[in-house]
Design an enzyme around this catalytic site. Structure first.
Site, PDB file in Angstrom:
ATOM      1  N   CYS C  18      42.094  35.229  46.846  1.00  0.00           N
ATOM      2  CA  CYS C  18      41.012  36.197  48.113  1.00  0.00           C
ATOM      3  C   CYS C  18      40.246  35.370  49.063  1.00  0.00           C
ATOM      4  CB  CYS C  18      40.059  36.875  46.545  1.00  0.00           C
ATOM      5  SG  CYS C  18      41.600  38.095  45.925  1.00  0.00           S
ATOM      6  N   GLY C  47      43.891  36.510  52.123  1.00  0.00           N
ATOM      7  CA  GLY C  47      44.937  37.726  51.551  1.00  0.00           C
ATOM      8  C   GLY C  47      44.537  38.759  52.682  1.00  0.00           C
ATOM      9  N   ASN C 122      36.978  35.729  44.041  1.00  0.00           N
ATOM     10  CA  ASN C 122      37.743  35.279  44.331  1.00  0.00           C
ATOM     11  C   ASN C 122      38.327  34.305  42.660  1.00  0.00           C
ATOM     12  OD1 ASN C 122      38.970  32.129  45.809  1.00  0.00           O
ATOM     13  ND2 ASN C 122      40.353  33.672  45.397  1.00  0.00           N
ATOM     14  N   GLY C 123      38.967  35.249  41.958  1.00  0.00           N
ATOM     15  CA  GLY C 123      39.351  33.735  40.792  1.00  0.00           C
ATOM     16  C   GLY C 123      39.914  34.942  39.890  1.00  0.00           C
ATOM     17  N   CYS C 259      41.783  23.721  41.684  1.00  0.00           N
ATOM     18  CA  CYS C 259      43.285  23.842  41.619  1.00  0.00           C
ATOM     19  C   CYS C 259      44.619  23.033  43.094  1.00  0.00           C
ATOM     20  CB  CYS C 259      43.479  25.180  42.108  1.00  0.00           C
ATOM     21  SG  CYS C 259      44.885  26.122  42.753  1.00  0.00           S
ATOM     22  N   TYR C 265      48.726  23.832  49.683  1.00  0.00           N
ATOM     23  CA  TYR C 265      49.229  25.242  50.445  1.00  0.00           C
ATOM     24  C   TYR C 265      47.942  26.227  50.561  1.00  0.00           C
ATOM     25  CZ  TYR C 265      51.592  29.737  51.157  1.00  0.00           C
ATOM     26  OH  TYR C 265      51.701  31.411  52.299  1.00  0.00           O
ATOM     27  N   SER C 306      54.078  25.431  58.321  1.00  0.00           N
ATOM     28  CA  SER C 306      52.871  24.423  56.835  1.00  0.00           C
ATOM     29  C   SER C 306      53.390  23.262  57.250  1.00  0.00           C
ATOM     30  CB  SER C 306      52.829  25.432  56.178  1.00  0.00           C
ATOM     31  OG  SER C 306      54.259  25.320  55.283  1.00  0.00           O
ATOM     32  N   ASP C 367      59.429  20.384  53.219  1.00  0.00           N
ATOM     33  CA  ASP C 367      58.578  21.638  53.371  1.00  0.00           C
ATOM     34  C   ASP C 367      57.454  21.624  51.781  1.00  0.00           C
ATOM     35  OD1 ASP C 367      57.731  24.535  52.961  1.00  0.00           O
ATOM     36  OD2 ASP C 367      60.166  25.134  53.030  1.00  0.00           O
ATOM     37  N   CYS C 455      43.273  20.124  38.273  1.00  0.00           N
ATOM     38  CA  CYS C 455      44.236  21.428  37.705  1.00  0.00           C
ATOM     39  C   CYS C 455      45.158  21.103  37.893  1.00  0.00           C
ATOM     40  CB  CYS C 455      43.453  22.614  37.647  1.00  0.00           C
ATOM     41  SG  CYS C 455      44.609  23.150  36.600  1.00  0.00           S
ATOM     42  N   CYS C 458      50.633  24.330  37.229  1.00  0.00           N
ATOM     43  CA  CYS C 458      51.135  24.995  36.985  1.00  0.00           C
ATOM     44  C   CYS C 458      52.764  24.195  37.402  1.00  0.00           C
ATOM     45  CB  CYS C 458      51.189  25.965  38.653  1.00  0.00           C
ATOM     46  SG  CYS C 458      50.632  25.220  39.671  1.00  0.00           S
TER      47      CYS C 458
END
Lengths: 484, 484, 484, 484
Positions: C18, C47, C122-123, C259, C265, C306, C367, C455, C458
């Site tokens: 967000c 968002g 946001n989170g 993050c 991105y 991007s 990409d 972090c 992922c």
């Protein structure tokens, strides 16, 4: 959508049951757009498919028209683009076909050698195919299948061979057969005219010093204006800077034939047409129903909303008390039910019977017509479930059997229950104790004081004017289909 | 809205910068509506004002057209009414005027003696007034002010005096002056033709065994089709059951004059027009800018999105690194700021400079044109605020000074900054360290391998064809206004 | 819709990715609503599901919030109802679920014993279930499943047992685990705080004398303001009449974990986060890709939009020319194709390769990530069809394998191609000549100058903080389901 | 929008005049959503501001609710997301304030320690401020200002200290003062209850084997169901798998006080409430008007649509013929007139008098109430302009003087004409020959057979229950405003 090849089906001309209005403004403090907007709202019952206004502002024509009802089509923003011109015309359109044919929305503005005209018409041209073929042969190019376009083209054509728009319209009226009550906004005049049979209504009024022409008189009243008179069958009325002029060249000696269904159903009860109040005609229909069907009952009620007035008449004539038999949900409703329940569910949620008024009573219930019979069946059932001990249904018009070629859209002939069953069979089908239609003789009496003849073609099959030549239609349509 | 009296202002013909497409379907498994829909989406950059598709389904023409972009105008419901006809044509329209003139949306379908045709056109007819006056004198009736209506009428007129639609189009091309790249859907054929100067692009392609005609080749690629060739200036191509036929009767010996601004700005970079890749032309524009303005800088960037390619070319030619100078907010934005801040605020929130890439650098920034100068001024300020030590602005075309009469809508001449200031003055006004426009000589070189001549009229004032006679315009318009 | 029983699926908390913004206005001539509106437009990339603004106007809280993007949700009419209060907060929300859950739109305003607060966050709270169960046990009543509601309730609860809103927030931060970058509009102060790991960005700026708090710095720039600094992980910042106060009670000694995907991105390239420019980080990603994959090629291009920046970095590092490889249709598009062709058709019409730039070349294409592999496959095919002789695909991040529990919504794990295939298999699947992902080591280097820890959960499965206890989740959800 | 600080104005609680419905489905072939949809359509007259349905599908609660009327809010798509759960509740809401306060739309679903409940209520809680203050003191957190939220919180609170939802509701009813007819959808039961005064209607019915609870009986009829009985004042009815259970713990010995205005205006005529048919009550009102005002007239008519029934009663009692006096335009209308003419113009275009029925007659015209007097004035003028020689206006209720605290929204007290003028003055103001209000004694007689007491507080100032303490209101509101 362009659907020209379907021309063999007359109903594809998209022209039936409309309302028209025009104003020639002589007062500084009037707003011609506002008046036309209010007038179209008052004529909304004559057509809910599309609405439009064209204003002539110093010779420049501006139009707002769109699919939808008056309150959807117009807003302050788009109306503000029109300007307070001296001449404005408006139109509301009805069509049975769920067509998206924007090209047929009116008013239609055309531009030709002699300037611009805007046209708004109500009715149906019966020699549409002949005239269109003739014009096409002469090189004319069409962009829709509407009567209005054809009429505008005929007028423009005649204008090129005569010295005034007035004369062009008179000549065009001689060529155009069928039903038309039409207003035209010219470069400097407002014109209104009515076919020589006078199938559809059209009248003149005055608001302060400004003239208006309207399908029905009711809007002149609600605009605070003064009703002057009907335009006569075959008459053309021209309003310009010098006032109102009447041209009666096309008033023939032949009989006139105003549509009886206008009195029965179409027109608003607060209109006066051909010297006869629509409301009085309906009261009389109720009285005549009692004369033909003197039923011994405890209450007489009308199917909302149109049946109220006839019930009032029947009550007066019979002395049987008038009562509200139903409650109608006045909100816009849809049903989310699926399949065959859909229609039933919709009827059920829209209309309920008033048990406390109906219970234990012998009830006379009056409606204006029966189409497929579904609604009548539902109404009888509602009254029985609410405890009515007898249900007598009376219809304020004769059975609807024949198609109308003069501006009333009747759904597929085969779906009309009166074409498949006798009155006795219909009575059994809808479950009533008795069923009575007003006789053809009586329906003429509801407007017997009218200063015109009356057309009962949809009841009798004897039309007030020549109907289109089906064979010609078919040949023409075939030709169109084969041509590549 | 009908605004005929404004005809003296050429820009009111509502015809500039459009995209056209047509398909003649020979494959059972293709869907002509789906292909036309996708093609119009691919041509959306050529016009965002309205979109429309007409399908000829067994001789019956159906149309969906409306104001809005492709994704707004069409939906599964309205497209399903069209049917998978063998011939379909589509159109996207651009107009500067914020007009609600639905009557000018295309394709336009007309019906006349010899059947129906649908027309979709890109360009501008320069003898519009003469032809229209001529047709009106002959009795023709118009319903809009669009070039497409006039073209359709001329073709229909000619068709009445010749034996085939093909011959009628050839004759019409002889009468129609100016710019037009047009597709026509006839009763049994798809026709595409281009004015003899070849101002606007139009090409042929094949998807499986079906033929398509398109404003630009890029959509043929993205539809998985095969580009065949451009339609030649003056050529008419006819596609019917027997295949593709070319008619070259109107290919004169005169010089052709394709619009240079198509290469500079209008066309999509992935199109190939007249044998020249639009992308290559823009790369070359960047290279030629370096040749004319060999600036000693640390980074070259483009104004999003159109400037990227020219910057790529300048970077290649100069060896100066290409860099992203800006971030553009890709979401649809409005501003709620009022008054004079409005434009500034909108620019500010839509575009920001990339400080980390720009800081401390001497920057070359490339754009395709300067109109009023406001945007350029903002861009220079953004770069300076982001820390650029030098800002050199280069424009990949010559100064825009003259109006275009052949299909490009240029806003009010007086608002063009290059009409009021010298290049030096503009440079000062926008706050750049230097400003360079591509020379007229160089702009010709970006498409020097094109197999046609090029029009630089908006830069030089020397047009590729005769421009309309202003005096005639004025006289005609006055006549219209006075006539009642 | 209320979907509480789905709580076992973490993604139903509707809270991921967000953008938040707040302003404390000290300048008479600023409009807090206008600034918040522009800020949300600038944060729209974070968002697009819903947007909202709450204004505190003299202690009275007014909110406009609705499903839709900024330009759809707000208009002059509804914004005019808000008033130019001194404090305003705004929110844009992203959710993967196509939920109509209006109750979760933010800002959320609650009213309790000590007054009102509005919250925008946001989170993702990782101990959501534990805390909610605890509050429910204590009698709390919830109206949605949002993190924001839970956070507001915790803060309100703490406020009842302490003497100031500041202390309540500090205590709440101790109880709330996971990721949160949050702004709160209190009765007389604006508060911003960030979880102790600092997963999501949040920074402070100044416009004239007024303070703003924003998810990203880019909007402070575009509002003409001055970036002050990031809010530190664990820090709470309070702005009131007396200025800005910092509370660092929750800044622990533990490692921080911002993050990495924000750099890769999510964030806008013109933002600076933790002292590192997002654009520079992406340039560096391109450079590091070259270091890991020094491919011998003729051109390097990015997947729009991007990939441009990474391609710019690769070009710089390698000396291989940067080129535009694709044209992306910038208009909003849909496809009317049905069935399995649908996705393919959409890709095809949205993106085309630039044949003239690609033909005959060995191409490196960059990409940011591969999700299901469909798009990458399409891109490789486009380049090959455009004549590329070699296609090397590089990804500026490691393979996406593990779910994120800290605010990034990742679609169903099983649909991630990297979970089913090795890099070699993916390379074959998408048809590239080679495929390279940035290594985990390298992705850390793109932000190596950041003043926080990073972090990579992922990618590595080693998260920067404790993840939620799945077993607890399941048990709790089961209990809810059985309870009646 | 959150507007909590306006709490000192009672009308801001947004709770007046609503319709509620609930179903506990025992039949496989019934669709609980479809039935609730149809029921809300049938209750639409009780509220047009918003509509909502909540379905409990296996313990999972789903809701669709939005601002608008039933046909606008619901569509097949959003209803299909609800599922055919066994329990569903629905709500239509009326508010005078043009509020966008979505947070107050109902049903409201809350989630707490013991599960979820959905609530839909009609009425007004008179100790709202006291209870809310009490709950807030205990730590409760609110998200709107609605009665429904407060009621749900009280019930949830009580549920935490007792062993069943039933007992919690009984305890809550003891704490909640004022008017409420409420349905609750619990995890496994449908509950309906009515305040001990029985201000608003609520009844039980059966469709096949399924139970329904509805504000009015008319929808049970139109759904084809069977009316069972009213829920008694103070009674709670619980429907679960084992059938229907009645709890009468709160039925006190105090007098009940059903709202007389429900009989006069609010309820649908086809409903039966407290054993009295609404239609019969209105017929009786007409009869009693004749008893009080035995006017010598030629026709009696009603103001559309509500006045018809009273006119029917007057006609029966007097023997004076019933007649339609007016035509009401049934289409949705707006006016584009500006300034002070606006209201006048709207009335004029919506309503016209039937000249042919009115001319030369002495007319009695009946309406249900006079608010500001504008409409009555217009009606008298219309009748006079249509030629009525005498106009006698009768009102089927006493003058409206006092505010209602129990669920009827009355506009600003000072705008009520009866607060400023005597009946004689009003008569002169509206221009009637005579004006008569039904006496308080008579209005009680219209429902004299009702099995409950009746509240005439708005006419007499003597309310059926304690009204809120204004002084407390003010103090509380001031406290809220000062607190920061």
């Amino acid at each position: 959508m362009q659907k020209y090849v379907d021309i063999d089906s007359k109903l594809d001309k998209f022209n039936d049951e409309c309302g028209v209005f025009g104003i020639f403004r002589n007062d500084e403090d009037l707003d011609s757009v506002e008046i036309t907007y209010d007038a179209l709202y008052g004529l909304q019952h004559r057509g809910q498919e599309s609405a439009g206004i064209t204003v002539n502002c110093g010779g420049s024509f501006s139009t707002v028209k769109e699919t939808g009802i008056v309150s959807e089509v117009f807003n302050e923003k788009n109306l503000s683009t029109l300007g307070n011109g001296r001449i404005a015309v408006g139109h509301v359109r009805y069509t049975s076909s769920k067509s998206l044919d924007r090209a047929s929305n009116q008013p239609l503005v055309i531009r030709y050698r002699e300037g611009s005209i805007a046209i708004a018409s109500n009715g149906s041209i019966t020699n549409f195919c002949e005239l269109r073929k003739e014009l096409e042969s002469g090189g004319s190019i069409f962009q829709s299948n509407s009567d209005a376009e054809l009429m505008a083209y005929i007028i423009a054509f005649e204008r090129c061979f005569t010295d005034s728009l007035e004369n062009a319209v008179i000549k065009a009226m001689n060529r155009l057969k069928g039903a038309y009550s039409t207003v035209i906004c010219g470069p400097s005049r407002l014109i209104g005219f009515r076919d020589r049979h006078g199938f559809r209504p059209l009248c003149i009024g005055k608001i302060k010093n400004s003239y208006v022409i309207s399908s029905e008189s009711c809007v002149i009243d609600s605009l605070g204006g003064e009703f002057i008179r009907d335009i006569l069958p075959g008459e053309m009325v021209v309003i310009d800077d010098e006032g109102l002029h009447s041209y009666t060249d096309n008033i023939g000696s032949g009989k006139t034939s105003f549509c009886l269904f206008e009195y029965v159903y179409i027109a608003r009860p607060d209109s006066v047409i051909n010297g006869v109040s629509v409301h009085s005609a309906r009261i009389k229909a109720g009285e005549l129903l009692f004369k033909e069907y003197p039923i011994d009952a405890d209450m007489v009620c009308g199917v909302p909303d149109s049946g109220f007035v006839m019930a009032e008449g029947y009550a007066k004539a019979s002395g049987i008390p008038f009562g509200m038999g139903f409650v109608k949900n006045k909100y816009i409703g849809r049903t989310i039910a699926k399949g065959k329940d859909k229609m039933h569910r919709l009827l059920q949620t829209r209309l309920t019977a008033l048990k406390s008024n109906v219970e234990g009573k012998r009830v006379v219930v009056i409606d204006d017509s029966i189409v497929r019979g579904e609604t009548s069946k539902h109404i009888v059932r509602l009254l029985r479930e609410a405890g009515a001990v007898e249900v007598h249904m009376l219809i304020s018009s004769p059975p609807f059997i024949y198609p109308c070629y003069f501006g009333v859209d009747i759904s597929d002939k085969s779906s009309l229950i009166a074409n498949r069953m006798t009155t006795e069979e219909i009575c059994r089908e809808i479950g009533a104790d008795s069923l009575g239609y007003l006789s053809i003789d009586s329906v003429h009496k509801i407007a017997e004081n009218a200063n015109v003849g009356l057309c009962d073609g949809c009841y009798s099959g004897l039309y007030g004017a020549k109907i289109p030549d089906k064979i010609f239609f078919d040949k023409y349509a075939r030709k169109i289909k084969n041509k590549t």
